[in-house]
Design a protein around this motif. Sequence first.
Motif, short mmCIF file in Angstrom:
data_model
loop_
_atom_site.label_atom_id
_atom_site.label_comp_id
_atom_site.label_asym_id
_atom_site.label_seq_id
_atom_site.Cartn_x
_atom_site.Cartn_y
_atom_site.Cartn_z
N LEU A 1 0.79 -1.33 0.00
CA LEU A 1 -0.13 0.01 0.20
C LEU A 1 0.98 1.36 0.11
O LEU A 1 0.43 2.19 -0.71
N ARG B 1 -12.93 -0.01 -1.45
CA ARG B 1 -12.15 -0.19 -2.95
C ARG B 1 -11.53 -1.53 -3.10
O ARG B 1 -11.15 -2.13 -2.10
N ASN C 1 -6.88 1.88 2.01
CA ASN C 1 -6.15 1.50 0.68
C ASN C 1 -5.10 2.44 0.31
O ASN C 1 -4.37 2.22 -0.74
N GLY D 1 -8.64 -4.20 -4.23
CA GLY D 1 -7.39 -4.35 -4.43
C GLY D 1 -6.91 -5.54 -5.16
O GLY D 1 -7.49 -6.14 -5.05
N PRO E 1 -7.66 -2.02 -9.61
CA PRO E 1 -8.31 -1.27 -8.46
C PRO E 1 -9.43 -0.44 -8.88
O PRO E 1 -9.36 0.23 -9.85
N LEU F 1 -10.62 -3.41 0.32
CA LEU F 1 -10.33 -2.70 1.45
C LEU F 1 -11.29 -1.51 1.88
O LEU F 1 -11.69 -0.48 0.93
#
Length: 260
Positions: free
Chosen positions: A71, A246, A108, A248, A259, A239
């Motif tokens: 991340l 979101r 995220n 990932g 994403p 996430l």
Amino acid sequence: ETIYWPQREAGLILSAPVDAATDSPKTVNENVPLVRPTSIAVDWISKLVFYVANGSEIGVISMNGTMQMVLISDDADGVVSVAVEPELGYMAWAVAGTSPRIEKAYMNGANRELVVPLGVVQSPTAVTFDRQSKRIFFCDASIDMIMGVPVFPGAAPENRFVVQGVDIHPFSLAAFGASVYFADHRLRGVWEWPTQTSSANRIFRTDREPTSVAYYDSQRVTTANACAENRGGCAQMCLAVPGSRRCGCTASSVDACRPT
């Protein structure tokens, strides 16, 4: 009801049932080599483990070890601790090194924000969330300080908590209910400091220097967010972010999973 912990020198994240002693813990990152993992935080809703590796990288790996992504990787200044608040969609981390500070972001890694700047902290060792009081707590062993800073929407700006100038040397902490619990190297034990009082109570004593403390709340494991059902519709990782989610993707499958 599983406990997770990093094994720094071996480069492993391990797990074992809380109520069962075992000499053979499960390796979470069996197929994902990590460099010196030093701190972890568990997202029990999405079944993810966030980690700090190599002092500069914050990543996330699924509990079954099949998915992993980085991340934040641009902070070479010494990340020492990470925490997550999956119900609200936030993560936070402590940075030591030449620019010590506390930061937060969505889970995220987006929307990074400085929470506590250089000058307030010198060498933070741990960070944690307290959803009830809408604060981020952190400790700084170099100046023997524990501080709670209101950061979430609806938090009262004056609702700060500071302990300093007393005989403590906190190395790790956890906030639960109306108290802060901390592992203390100098006092050799785990202590509880009710945030409405001016003194701490020792709840556990050891001959060694405790390095970490955590709590388990059986009520919180039933909570939910946008990732709770079917990974939020994500093909791989879900996430949490404030009010939403979101998706990932692992580094090996970005072509198949973008994403969003």
